[in-house]
Enzyme design. Structure first.
Site, mmCIF file in Angstrom:
data_model
loop_
_atom_site.group_PDB
_atom_site.id
_atom_site.type_symbol
_atom_site.label_atom_id
_atom_site.label_comp_id
_atom_site.label_asym_id
_atom_site.label_seq_id
_atom_site.Cartn_x
_atom_site.Cartn_y
_atom_site.Cartn_z
ATOM 1 N N THR A 12 0.822 -1.215 0.000
ATOM 2 C CA THR A 12 0.000 0.000 0.000
ATOM 3 C C THR A 12 0.852 1.259 0.000
ATOM 4 O OG1 THR A 12 -1.775 -1.163 1.106
ATOM 5 C CG2 THR A 12 -1.786 1.214 1.356
ATOM 6 N N THR A 86 1.869 -4.431 4.265
ATOM 7 C CA THR A 86 1.786 -4.741 5.693
ATOM 8 C C THR A 86 1.227 -6.138 5.985
ATOM 9 O OG1 THR A 86 -0.378 -3.672 5.855
ATOM 10 C CG2 THR A 86 1.555 -2.312 6.367
HETATM 11 N N1 ASP Z 1 -2.739 -5.495 1.200
HETATM 12 C C1 ASP Z 1 -1.630 -4.590 1.338
HETATM 13 C C2 ASP Z 1 -0.342 -5.348 1.173
HETATM 14 O O1 ASP Z 1 0.053 -6.031 2.094
HETATM 15 C C3 ASP Z 1 -1.683 -3.956 2.678
HETATM 16 C C4 ASP Z 1 -0.621 -2.942 2.956
HETATM 17 O O2 ASP Z 1 0.397 -2.838 2.318
HETATM 18 O O3 ASP Z 1 -0.818 -2.181 3.924
HETATM 19 O O4 ASP Z 1 0.288 -5.262 0.158
#
Ligand code: ASP
Length: 324
Positions: A12, A86
């Protein structure tokens, strides 16, 4: 002036929201363009290594990141920051913690809000991660995760909320430091552990969570020669429903190591109960008790140990069960 390498891997932090409100990956990383550090403060070099949503990250990708960092250490960089989605950030962070020499600060960060959303946390976290990587006190602390002004160890941090910016927490033990006024301040030390310099990763290491009324079906489904190991998230202190026992015994009889952790958010797995399916009985059957790690991290550790050719007592000791 310190040289910090920023390795971007996607997530993200490098995505944007489109006109329909959907969060989507970009061809160009929006944060790589931004001036996050004052000129003359730090020499920041960048490697756009991957552009993956973190559910697409595999142990092979983690190994490539590890190899890139080893090269950077040889080239003399003073610290490394990795931006990462994340969802699986804690797994990559722990993989690196287990496989990298503890010589320079390695810091992972990400974002809960994409680059063009109001209140986006990406640039802020990225800047903080760079400052932590460039701090002398960050040496020898293992791989770190910096999010939302907190510094966590890769070993114990976990994502606890689907969307909140305060999602990363370290249950039971707490963060080891905070970022304040652009500086890292530490309040705890990490106990050092062994490092495994692996150059390949095995497949067939699984994670199964116990639940009320569970039977042996899931265990039977993986009872084959492709299975190299299993982490079992037990109930409470580390117990399972009795109907699972024959299938668990059969996996152990076939030489498949089973590591027992707890599915609880806080506390550690322990051999307390001596009833059918209790932790004491599981220990007598030959399961390996792993204290303090959650299921996904115990799986990374088991995968790393098996990839380092550990078996039997060596693997048992590595997974945290001292041999008496
Ligand atoms: N779905 C995303 C990922 O892990 C969540 C994020 O990056 O916060 O790529």
């Amino acid at each position: 002036m310190k040289t910090i390498l920023a390795i971007h891997t996607g997530g993200t932090i490098s995505m944007s929201q489109n006109e329909k409100g959907e969060v989507v990956p970009n061809d160009e990383n929006p944060i790589a363009e931004e001036q996050v550090i004052l000129k003359g403060q730090i020499n920041l070099i960048t490697d756009e290594m991957f552009n993956l949503p973190s559910p697409h990250v595999t142990p092979e990708v983690m190994l490539k990141i590890k190899q890139r960092i080893m090269k950077a250490i040889d080239e003399g960089v003073d610290g490394v920051v990795i931006t990462h989605g994340t969802d699986t950030l804690e797994e990559t962070a722990y993989f690196l913690d287990l496989t990298l020499p503890n010589t320079i600060p390695v810091v992972l960060t990400g974002a809960m809000r994409s680059s063009n959303e109001i209140g986006s946390d990406g640039l802020y976290n990225f800047r903080n991660a760079i400052m932590v990587a460039a701090t002398d006190e960050s040496y020898g602390k293992g791989v770190l995760v910096v999010m939302n002004d907190e510094i966590h160890t890769a070993r114990y941090v976990t994502k606890t909320h689907t969307t909140n910016v305060a999602t990363f927490r370290t249950p039971t033990f707490g963060p080891i430091g905070i970022v304040t006024q652009n500086k890292a301040k530490y309040f705890q030390e990490l106990i050092q552990t062994e490092v495994c310099d692996i150059n390949h990763v095995v497949e067939g290491v699984y994670l199964i969570k116990a639940y009320a009324g569970m039977d042996g079906s899931l265990f039977e489904a993986i009872n084959n020669k492709n299975t190299k190991g299993l982490v079992l998230e037990g109930l409470g202190a580390g117990n399972v429903p009795p109907k699972t026992l024959p299938a668990i015994q059969s996996l152990i009889d076939n030489g498949i190591p089973i590591v027992l952790v707890s599915r609880c958010y806080n506390g550690v797995a322990q051999e307390i109960y001596d009833y059918q399916g209790g932790g004491i009985q599981l220990g007598k059957m030959g399961t390996i008790l792993c204290q303090g790690l959650n299921g996904q991290k115990a799986r990374i550790k088991l995968l790393v140990g098996l990839s380092d050719n550990m078996h039997g007592d060596e693997l048992r000791e590595f997974m945290g069960n001292a041999i008496s």
